[in-house]
Enzyme design. Sequence first.
Site, mmCIF file in Angstrom:
data_model
loop_
_atom_site.group_PDB
_atom_site.id
_atom_site.type_symbol
_atom_site.label_atom_id
_atom_site.label_comp_id
_atom_site.label_asym_id
_atom_site.label_seq_id
_atom_site.Cartn_x
_atom_site.Cartn_y
_atom_site.Cartn_z
ATOM 1 N N PRO A 2 13.455 69.322 -1.255
ATOM 2 C CA PRO A 2 14.671 69.476 -0.449
ATOM 3 C C PRO A 2 15.682 68.386 -0.776
ATOM 4 C CG PRO A 2 12.714 69.721 0.910
ATOM 5 C CD PRO A 2 12.249 69.221 -0.422
ATOM 6 N N GLU A 3 16.925 68.784 -1.033
ATOM 7 C CA GLU A 3 17.985 67.834 -1.302
ATOM 8 C C GLU A 3 18.908 67.770 -0.088
ATOM 9 O OE1 GLU A 3 19.732 68.511 -5.130
ATOM 10 O OE2 GLU A 3 17.796 68.560 -6.138
#
Length: 270
Positions: A2-3
């Site tokens: 996840p960014e």
Amino acid sequence: MPELPEVEVSRQGITPFLTGKQITRVEVRDKRLRWPVPDEVNQLEGQTIIAVRRRAKYLLIDTAIGSAILHLGMSGRLRVIDSTTVADKHDHIQIHLCSGKMLRLTDPRRFGAFLWGGTTPLAHPLLSKLGPEPLTEQFDANVLYGRSRGRKSAVKTFIMDNHNVVGVGNIYANEALFAARINPKTAAGKISLARYLLLTEEIKSVLAHAIQQGGTTLKDFAQSDGKPGYFVQELKVYGKGGQSCPNCGAELKEIKLGQRSTVYCAICQR
């Protein structure tokens, strides 16, 4: 992994269920995350959640006595569900609320984190040296231009360095550089202020649009309600090495920069 957009989407998804709710129990089912979960997190019991904030890819759960720091690691996922929902093998953290709901952190690879930030969470060693947030006025072309002078590292590596700007992960670095028509291999110190002006605009645009679309679902990420992120449908270059450039039709090249997959068009990006 996840960014920033995925973490922001998670924050937006859980906030309405957490803000103003009292924490009745903190259930640590497995302390063995990236860093051992400290006993201090148990201080949250009996406290009311004031806000849920994001700093880079960290989430802060604020109460009157201090804040917990959450990180999703490589495959972590947050959901708000009924407190009676039976836990599975990879459900490591459960924060029970007075509403009968609970916030559950599921993390199969255990690279996530649940830490105690105290009353000054932004001073925590993991957060204190981070660069500016990309979607704020504190991040502009002058920031990148000033920090890049004399730097020989590739511009893609430079903008992915959290000391320069936070949250520009691999996916969004590829996309922003393509939109700005900048070759990712170019030395950061050789890029003009005018080109950094365009790059900062594209970084902001790509990240904001990704948040609006619910993030990018590739392997592990899903929103807090279980729905996928739809920005993956709008990727121009990431994961498309060998395919045709959407601008000029030339074959997109794929290389490794900083051990990360990098896709670009040698014709469009100079």
